[in-house]
Design a protein around this motif. Structure first.
Motif, PDB file in Angstrom:
ATOM      1  N   THR A   1      -2.103   3.181  -5.815  1.00 53.36           N
ATOM      2  CA  THR A   1      -1.826   3.165  -4.280  1.00 53.36           C
ATOM      3  C   THR A   1      -2.012   1.654  -3.495  1.00 53.36           C
ATOM      4  OG1 THR A   1      -4.105   3.453  -3.932  1.00 53.36           O
ATOM      5  CG2 THR A   1      -2.597   5.392  -4.017  1.00 53.36           C
TER       6      THR A   1
ATOM      7  N   GLU B   1       1.013   4.970   0.920  1.00 53.58           N
ATOM      8  CA  GLU B   1       0.533   6.113   2.089  1.00 53.58           C
ATOM      9  C   GLU B   1       1.392   7.184   2.141  1.00 53.58           C
ATOM     10  OE1 GLU B   1       0.577   4.084   5.744  1.00 53.58           O
ATOM     11  OE2 GLU B   1      -0.563   2.075   5.030  1.00 53.58           O
TER      12      GLU B   1
ATOM     13  N   ASN C   1       0.876  -1.289  -0.004  1.00 50.31           N
ATOM     14  CA  ASN C   1      -0.035  -0.161   0.039  1.00 50.31           C
ATOM     15  C   ASN C   1       0.820   1.086   0.154  1.00 50.31           C
ATOM     16  OD1 ASN C   1      -2.627  -1.242   0.379  1.00 50.31           O
ATOM     17  ND2 ASN C   1      -1.914  -2.027   2.269  1.00 50.31           N
TER      18      ASN C   1
END
Length: 106
Positions: A44, A8, A6
């Protein structure tokens, strides 16, 4: 084995629920972040299947280990740019830096 990465606040992290270290140790750097940008089409989230089979399974790409960088990692090569992988790799692959890591988007 399936793993999720992911992004972030501009940084990539592997999702490892059983990890007991810091989140910062899970950050993908040294070319791994660039590879994840490419795999995600600058998205993402990336879900991949990983394998260390000597014969690369059909539909997989292979990162080949080219040099160990003691004490914290290894450099792998995919054919376009080197990728440095840290000791989290050893956590994922039961204590070793495999000679090759096969991966496929899922």
């Amino acid at each position: 084995m399936k793993h999720t990465f992911n992004k972030e606040q501009g940084n990539w992290y592997i999702d490892l629920p059983n990890w007991t270290g810091t989140k910062a140790e899970l950050q993908m750097v040294g070319g791994a972040d660039t590879l994840l940008d490419r795999l995600s089409n600058n998205g993402t989230t990336v879900d991949v299947m990983l394998s260390t089979d000597k014969n690369c399974p059909e539909g997989f790409e292979t990162l080949k280990r080219i040099i160990k960088t003691p004490p914290n990692g290894c450099i792998y090569h995919l054919g376009f740019a080197p990728v440095w992988l840290c000791n989290v790799t050893k956590f994922v692959f039961e204590g070793i830096f495999p000679k090759q890591i096969n991966f496929k988007l899922i």
